[in-house]
Motif scaffolding. Sequence first.
Motif, short mmCIF file in Angstrom:
data_model
loop_
_atom_site.label_atom_id
_atom_site.label_comp_id
_atom_site.label_asym_id
_atom_site.label_seq_id
_atom_site.Cartn_x
_atom_site.Cartn_y
_atom_site.Cartn_z
N TYR A 116 0.85 -1.18 0.00
CA TYR A 116 0.00 0.00 0.00
C TYR A 116 0.89 1.23 0.00
N THR A 125 -3.92 0.61 -2.74
CA THR A 125 -3.47 -0.76 -2.49
C THR A 125 -3.54 -1.54 -3.80
N MET A 135 -5.40 -6.13 -9.06
CA MET A 135 -6.50 -5.21 -8.77
C MET A 135 -5.93 -4.05 -7.96
N TYR A 137 -6.84 -0.60 -5.86
CA TYR A 137 -7.95 0.08 -5.21
C TYR A 137 -7.48 1.44 -4.71
N PHE A 139 -8.57 4.78 -2.37
CA PHE A 139 -9.43 5.26 -1.30
C PHE A 139 -9.07 6.70 -0.96
N ARG A 153 -14.24 4.72 -1.14
CA ARG A 153 -13.72 4.07 -2.36
C ARG A 153 -13.84 5.04 -3.52
N ASP A 155 -13.00 4.34 -6.59
CA ASP A 155 -13.32 3.61 -7.82
C ASP A 155 -14.72 2.98 -7.76
N TYR A 156 -15.56 3.47 -6.86
CA TYR A 156 -16.90 2.92 -6.70
C TYR A 156 -17.88 4.08 -6.61
#
Length: 183
Positions: A116, A125, A135, A137, A139, A153, A155-156
């Motif tokens: 991370y 991460t 993958m 991610y 945040f 998140r 990416d959400y």
Amino acid sequence: MKKIFMFMSMSLLTMFSIGCSSDDGGEAPIIEPPLETDYEKVIQNEWVFTNYQLLDKDRKVVFEVDGKGMACKSNIWVFKEELDANKEKIKQRTDYTYVQNPDTDECEEHKKTMPYSINDKELVTALLNDGDQMMVYFFEIHEMRKNKMLLIRKDYELTEEEAVLYGFPKEAKYLQYELKTTK
């Protein structure tokens, strides 16, 4: 007349003073610890998921689910700085996820370790998922205290149609994780 006015003024002041002091119900105000800005240092801990929250466009909570969810135990993230084989510092996040085995009814622990990094208010991460699929991610560190962390998140993002389709309030847009330290 002047004496009556002074008596009335004193009576009113006394009444308002008493009224204000008795409104607290005997409970002390809740004072949260201060916000932290040294994310690199404060994140070095064991964090348990307490809630998953859906936020609206103004980042207000519109839906909340207990961190345990459908699992048999709340998931845990452990952030550490370790030395690699070359004695260089690396930042590692270890995830402990728990699922109920339907055949044995036992709570099974799954562990994954990944690097991370923190840059400003962003936590990134990278996870090798099921073989060689990488993958990543992203945040946003929405809030960090010594005992509580809120991560959004990046990416959400739900559309109104997706929120309704999944049974969430139509205002739901962002996913936020609430984590608390275990120690």
